[in-house]
Scaffold this motif. Structure first.
Motif, short mmCIF file in Angstrom:
data_model
loop_
_atom_site.label_atom_id
_atom_site.label_comp_id
_atom_site.label_asym_id
_atom_site.label_seq_id
_atom_site.Cartn_x
_atom_site.Cartn_y
_atom_site.Cartn_z
N GLU A 175 67.67 -53.37 -9.93
CA GLU A 175 68.41 -53.88 -11.13
C GLU A 175 67.41 -54.26 -12.26
O GLU A 175 68.04 -54.19 -13.10
N ARG A 176 65.71 -53.53 -12.31
CA ARG A 176 65.34 -53.22 -13.45
C ARG A 176 65.03 -51.91 -14.28
O ARG A 176 64.63 -51.29 -15.00
N GLY A 177 66.04 -51.03 -13.44
CA GLY A 177 66.25 -49.77 -13.61
C GLY A 177 65.22 -48.98 -13.41
O GLY A 177 65.34 -47.95 -13.07
N ASP A 178 64.25 -49.62 -12.95
CA ASP A 178 62.89 -48.48 -11.92
C ASP A 178 63.84 -47.26 -10.80
O ASP A 178 63.15 -46.14 -10.81
N ILE A 193 65.25 -41.69 -7.77
CA ILE A 193 64.59 -42.97 -7.14
C ILE A 193 64.87 -44.12 -6.29
O ILE A 193 65.88 -44.60 -6.54
N TYR A 203 50.15 -46.67 -7.39
CA TYR A 203 50.99 -45.00 -6.86
C TYR A 203 51.94 -45.17 -7.60
O TYR A 203 52.78 -44.18 -7.71
N THR A 216 67.75 -36.66 -10.12
CA THR A 216 66.66 -36.83 -9.16
C THR A 216 67.40 -39.13 -9.51
O THR A 216 67.56 -39.19 -9.72
N ARG A 261 66.21 -54.15 -3.91
CA ARG A 261 67.14 -54.80 -4.79
C ARG A 261 66.39 -54.57 -6.14
O ARG A 261 67.31 -54.47 -7.55
N LEU A 262 65.05 -55.87 -6.54
CA LEU A 262 65.06 -56.12 -7.95
C LEU A 262 64.33 -54.74 -8.73
O LEU A 262 64.30 -54.51 -9.15
N MET A 263 63.53 -53.70 -8.18
CA MET A 263 63.72 -52.44 -8.58
C MET A 263 64.76 -51.52 -9.13
O MET A 263 65.20 -51.26 -10.18
N ILE A 314 58.42 -38.59 -12.22
CA ILE A 314 60.02 -38.23 -11.92
C ILE A 314 60.64 -38.24 -13.27
O ILE A 314 61.70 -37.09 -13.99
N LYS A 315 60.62 -39.31 -14.05
CA LYS A 315 60.73 -39.34 -15.40
C LYS A 315 60.30 -38.34 -16.43
O LYS A 315 61.02 -38.15 -17.34
N GLY A 361 64.06 -57.29 -0.54
CA GLY A 361 64.54 -57.47 -1.60
C GLY A 361 64.04 -56.58 -2.98
O GLY A 361 64.74 -56.90 -3.90
N ASP A 362 62.82 -56.84 -2.48
CA ASP A 362 61.46 -55.74 -3.81
C ASP A 362 62.72 -54.75 -4.02
O ASP A 362 62.81 -54.34 -5.29
N ILE A 393 63.90 -63.68 -3.86
CA ILE A 393 62.28 -63.00 -3.67
C ILE A 393 61.00 -64.07 -3.32
O ILE A 393 60.51 -64.63 -4.76
N GLU A 416 63.75 -39.86 -4.22
CA GLU A 416 62.09 -39.42 -4.42
C GLU A 416 62.02 -40.87 -3.80
O GLU A 416 62.48 -41.51 -4.65
N PRO A 417 61.56 -41.26 -2.72
CA PRO A 417 61.53 -42.76 -2.08
C PRO A 417 59.99 -43.30 -3.13
O PRO A 417 59.08 -41.99 -2.71
N VAL A 418 59.55 -44.58 -3.29
CA VAL A 418 58.75 -44.91 -3.71
C VAL A 418 58.30 -45.88 -2.71
O VAL A 418 59.12 -46.75 -2.42
N GLN A 432 54.28 -42.66 -10.12
CA GLN A 432 54.86 -42.06 -8.80
C GLN A 432 56.27 -41.18 -9.90
O GLN A 432 57.18 -40.81 -10.38
N ILE A 433 56.79 -42.90 -9.66
CA ILE A 433 57.93 -43.32 -11.08
C ILE A 433 58.03 -42.34 -12.05
O ILE A 433 59.29 -41.95 -12.80
N LEU A 463 75.56 -58.40 -8.67
CA LEU A 463 75.64 -57.59 -9.25
C LEU A 463 76.73 -56.85 -9.28
O LEU A 463 77.23 -56.16 -10.73
N LEU A 496 63.27 -59.48 -14.96
CA LEU A 496 63.47 -58.58 -15.14
C LEU A 496 62.44 -57.04 -15.81
O LEU A 496 62.48 -55.62 -15.89
#
Lengths: 368, 671
Positions: free
Chosen positions: A204-207, A163, B456, A161, A200-202, B464-465, A197-198, B328, A188-190, B460-461, A225, B144
């Motif tokens: 990088e954070r692993g979200d 994100i 939201y 799955t 890419r940050l997501m 999914i997790k 840019g945001d 950013i 699944e788009p959030v 949502q995340i 990266l 991060l």
């Protein structure tokens, strides 16, 4: 239905007129008849400061100023709002055809037009194109998932799955979202991001565990990266050759295109309504992404002066050097080539349109 | 240690680069430009940077950076003038400064408030730079670590400040914050773009209302109208009781508060995605919660100026981290700044630490130096400029209306900007009159988008997790950082509730009649009911949840207030009404005739365009309302119009057109 037909025929008619005028102009009226000495050209960008289109225009503005007859002062004027439809509507309605107001648009201006967004009151047939800039895009993955993808793309799609941080399904994100879905991936788009840019940050954070960036953003933000071993490119969207075929992106010749990946995956087909729709919106969003327009009624000499000016800019000896970092290695077309790009980017078959609208409704509940 | 070893040579190299006569010269030019632009409410860094960008191309990199940094650095400094002297929040950095700064000006202590604010800015900026010098080396993992749940938690911490600023009736504070969030939710939803409280026939609201308009409408217009009714100077006794030296002494007395708030500024500034809009509220809340002795917050407590001003310049330094390290931008001006850096050949990204550390330090310390120069200049200027508060206010009003209308017009550059300003202004006037906390409203407005998006996204995340089991989901939602901020939030709410009785964000207001306050509450309830119905009619679930929840909660709060009103005697604090007794009620000029003057400017603008309208307004207002002599009227009008024309032509701005311009094509500035 009737109005649609009328509009199309009107568009074709105007297009022919413009082409004829352009051809006539290049034969009879030399460009030096136009002189902008001491004047100021306003370059309307319907996006806010600091975005991709703003940077693109600010790259070109000083070069254009040098190349135009009379070296006018070229200022970028940001007029954001309503997903770029506001500034474009204003230009369509109010810009005087004197060559002192020009418009720069992007894929985000074309998509609402192609999807019949009710806010759109402009029509591309009413604009004369003087420059078209292409770009590309790259999707990338975390290293573990990239390994699975390389080993067996079908299993990779079936077992995971994903994100993805998205700005909205009706925007340029439509192209990656549709591509991934065609590969059978559960992405699944959030939604609600303010910029790529945001996203890419997501990542990088692993979200998020999948992302895409347009070429210049990929070069600047993701390549570091990749070098650190935190990301691996998955595929590029590709690029168009002179026959309109999708080929490998010249900026990323080592990456497979989505077309190649699609051919290798059982779930995906490079024909049929989904594929045609993807190609149509990909072309509008990437190879024909950014364009510069003058109002439709502008004199042919002025249009020719702009066309020649942009041609002169893109043919500068140092152009490759100064543009590579800021625009990527992509064709910057003027004249007839630009006309072709405009047609590719702003005309989509009714079937492709209907497919995408149906998909947006069914998958995301978005009604346009 | 290894990082530090690399940092020291880079740092000394950076100082060698900055401390050159040419570079310092450019820095000072940038500072002067920034100060002049920053005084204009609503323009801020974007307009200033766009002004210099054409010249950046081809400059040597350190000079170009010095020019841009100088400009950006002092915007949160110079906008303090408007917030303290006129009650106009110039940008998101000075919203909280208004709360105590303006009451101080009204008490004749403008010079004191200004110099305290500027020395706080200066120290905050310097302190920010020192912290940043070391922090920037290790900032990447910390940034991060802030995922969606952490960002949501910080947003909630910001919202928790409503508890401190709710006013005498906590329920009214809740409803005011709910109203702010609903106004913030107007327009296309952030997730999938469904329209909320808008219709396709009137597209203006689709992009939502901008902070400039809401800030001006909620704070500036009610104060200006109230002062105009008095017909005297801003300073109640017409003099400057305390001088700028007092402000410096005040800062010294509260230096630890100032440093604490600077730390808050750096930390919150570092977190990308919050855009600095919560910083000054968190700093203000912290100030209120930790000030035990004789608090006078809301009616002119110098600590309420020192706290937020110490944090907002430190925040600019902190904001460099996401800007430089991740590319950013934390704000619009930072986005333009990145564009300018590219013109100079630098690309924001991790290499700013690995390869270009000297340039990063050049930026950080240029920012600090610009703060010193800018704030120093402002301290020197604070005494003479504070004299504005001793001039008869009526003579200033045309200038203020001109500035406010022009600022609001920068939002979308359409006449509807002015209509929106008038509508929010009316709301502000009534909220002020009936004691509904305007700071709570503004906090709700500023955080509405973030609260919705992060809730939201986090949910949502997490879901999914959650498909892989509950453990990864809980791990995602309740990281150590989330728990830490949660604890801070709870402590902050507890402290805030305890202190909230001591702070009256709207001052002390008498009660008397029941009908007017009750009608306003009923109107609010009607709005919430309408908003709820509108939210329920949205088909996309993602776009519906937030406005439906907020409007339902706010509706319940308002209904509870109405029930309590029906049971309470007229002298209850529930029926606070400035028109019942007190300064407003005794004013020589009525509320409605005063509003009519402002409305007339808007009507004239919609007919003839802004420049013709403001010229007429200047003459008519000064001659008849202010009773100035013809010669004085002409001199002031010419000065005012010349000023706005100069600024607009320098910044390449247009003016609102009217009906006339539909029929006639007029040259700039009339067209």
């Amino acid at each position: 239905m009737k109005t649609e037909n009328q509009r199309t025929s009107g568009r074709a008619h105007k297009g022919v007129m413009a082409m004829a005028a352009l051809a006539a102009a290049s034969l009879t009226a030399p460009a030096w008849a136009v002189d902008f000495s001491g004047q100021t050209v306003e370059w309307v960008i319907p996006f806010s400061e600091g975005g991709g289109s703003d940077k693109w225009a600010r790259f070109y503005a000083p070069l254009l100023s040098e190349a135009l007859p009379g070296q006018p002062n070229v200022v970028v004027k940001n007029e954001p709002g309503a997903g770029s439809t506001k500034g474009t509507n204003d230009f369509a309605k109010n810009a005087a055809p004197d060559g002192l107001t020009i418009l720069g648009t992007s894929g985000s201006t074309q998509f609402p037009f192609l999807l019949d967004d009710p806010r759109v009151q402009y029509h591309y047939a009413d604009f004369q194109i003087v420059l078209a800039s292409a770009t590309g895009g790259v999707a990338y993955l975390p290293p573990e998932l990239a390994e699975e993808f390389a080993a067996d793309a079908d299993a990779f799609a079936a077992n995971n799955t994903f994100i993805y941080g998205s700005q909205g399904a009706t925007r340029l994100d439509l192209v990656p979202l549709l591509a991934w879905e065609m590969l059978g991936m559960d992405v699944e788009p959030v939604f609600g991001l303010k910029g790529r840019g945001d996203g890419r940050l997501m990542f990088e954070r692993g979200d998020a565990n999948i992302d895409y960036q347009t070429s210049s953003a990929y070069l600047n933000g993701v390549v570091p990266l990749v070098e650190e071993g935190k990301a691996v490119p998955m595929m590029s969207w590709g690029s168009l050759d002179e026959n309109g075929e999708i080929v490998r992106d010249p900026t990323f010749p080592d990456m497979p295109t989505f077309k190649e990946v699609c051919e290798s995956v059982a779930a995906c087909e490079t024909s049929g309504p989904a594929w045609d729709a993807w190609v149509a919106f990909f072309v509008a969003g990437f190879p024909a992404q950014k364009m510069v327009f003058l109002p439709g009624e502008t004199d042919a000499e002025i249009v020719a002066a702009y066309s020649d000016a942009f041609k002169a800019v893109t043919e500068r000896d140092d152009f490759a050097e100064i543009s590579a970092a800021r625009l990527g290695v992509y064709p910057q077309s003027t004249g007839e080539a630009a006309e072709t790009q405009k047609a590719l980017g702003t005309e989509v078959s009714d079937e492709a349109k209907a497919f995408v609208k149906g998909w947006l409704k069914e998958r995301y509940g978005v009604e346009l | 240690m290894e990082a530090l070893a690399a940092a020291l040579p880079a740092l000394s190299e950076a100082f060698a680069l900055i401390l050159q006569p040419t570079q310092i010269g450019f820095l000072i030019v940038g500072v002067l430009l920034g100060l002049s632009v920053g005084v204009f409410p609503g323009l801020g860094g974007i307009a200033g940077l766009s002004l210099v960008l054409p010249f950046i191309y081809g400059m040597d990199s350190v000079s170009g950076l010095a020019l841009m940094v100088g400009l950006v650095a002092v915007i949160p400094t110079s906008d303090t003038f408007a917030s303290v002297l006129m009650g106009i929040p110039g940008s998101s950095a000075s919203q909280a400064t208004v709360l105590d700064g303006f009451p101080l000006a009204k008490r004749g202590q403008a010079a004191r408030a200004l110099s305290a604010a500027f020395v706080s800015s200066l120290i905050g900026g310097l302190f920010g730079a020192i912290v940043l010098t070391f922090f920037v080396l290790i900032a990447r993992p910390l940034v991060l670590a802030f995922g969606t749940p952490e960002l949501l938690m910080v947003t909630i911490l910001g919202l928790a400040m409503v508890g401190t600023l709710a006013g005498r009736i906590p329920l009214k504070g809740v409803a005011a914050a709910g109203l702010g969030m609903m106004v913030g939710a107007i327009g296309a939803a952030p997730a999938l773009g469904s329209g909320r409280l808008v219709s396709a026939e009137w597209p203006y609201l689709y992009d939502g209302l901008q902070l400039v308009i809401v800030g001006l409408g909620i704070f500036a217009i009610p104060e200006i109208i109230a002062l105009l009714r008095q017909d005297r100077a801003i300073s109640r006794d017409g003099g400057l009781g305390a001088g700028w030296l007092d402000g410096l002494r005040d800062w010294w007395r509260h230096k630890w508060l100032s440093l604490r708030c600077a730390v808050i500024g750096v930390i919150v500034g570092v977190i990308p995605g919050l855009g600095g809009s919560v910083v000054d509220w968190i700093a203000y809340g912290h100030t209120v919660q930790t000030s035990r002795r004789n608090p006078e917050f809301g009616s002119g407590d110098i600590r309420g100026v020192i706290g937020p001003e110490s944090s907002n310049n430190a925040k600019e330094g902190g904001g460099l981290v996401p800007t430089l390290l991740f590319g950013i931008p934390g704000s619009g001006s930072m986005a333009v700044f990145i564009g300018g850096m590219i013109l100079l050949g630098y690309e924001a990204g991790p290499q700013m630490i690995t390869n270009d550390l000297d340039i990063t330090y050049t930026i950080v310390w240029s920012l600090a130096l610009a703060n010193v120069v800018g704030a120093g200049l402002c301290i020197l200027l604070s005494q003479p400029i504070a004299r504005l508060t001793t001039i008869r206010f009526t003579l200033l009003v045309p200038f203020l209306f001109m500035l406010i209308a022009f600022a609001a017009f920068q939002s979308r550059q359409s006449l509807e900007d002015l209509a929106a300003l008038a509508a929010i202004g009316m709301l502000g006037i009534f909220m002020r009159r009936f004691d509904w906390s305007r700071p709570a409203f503004l906090i709700g407005f500023v955080l509405a988008d973030q609260a919705e998006v992060y809730t939201y996204q986090a949910v949502q995340i997490a879901m999914i997790k959650g498909r892989k089991g509950t453990a990864p989901m809980l791990e995602f939602l309740f990281s150590p950082i989330v728990i830490a901020i949660l604890v801070i939030t709870i402590v902050s709410v507890w402290l805030g509730m305890r202190q909230s009785k001591k702070i009256l964000p709207e001052g002390d207001i008498s009660s008397g009649r029941r009908a007017a306050p009750l009608s306003f509450a009923l109107l609010l309830a009607a709005f919430f009911a309408w908003a709820l119905i509108d939210a329920l009619s949205i088909s996309v679930f993602n776009d519906k949840v937030f406005p439906a929840t907020i409007s339902a909660v706010a509706l319940l709060a308002t209904l509870a207030i109405i029930v309590r009103m029906l049971l309470a005697p007229p002298e209850s604090a529930l029926f606070a009404d400035r028109e019942a007794a007190g300064e407003d009620a005794d004013a020589p000029h009525g509320l409605w005739p005063t509003i009519a003057w402002f409305a007339s400017l808007l009507v004239l603008t919609s007919l003839f365009g802004f420049i013709i309208a403001i010229t007429l307004f200047f003459v008519i207002f000064l001659r008849w309302r202010a009773g100035a002599s013809w010669s004085r009227t002409v001199v002031l009008s010419v000065c005012g119009i010349a000023f706005i024309l100069t600024m607009a032509s320098l910044l390449n701005r247009d003016f609102p057109p009217g009906l006339l311009q539909n029929y006639l094509t007029l040259p700039w500035p009339f067209g």
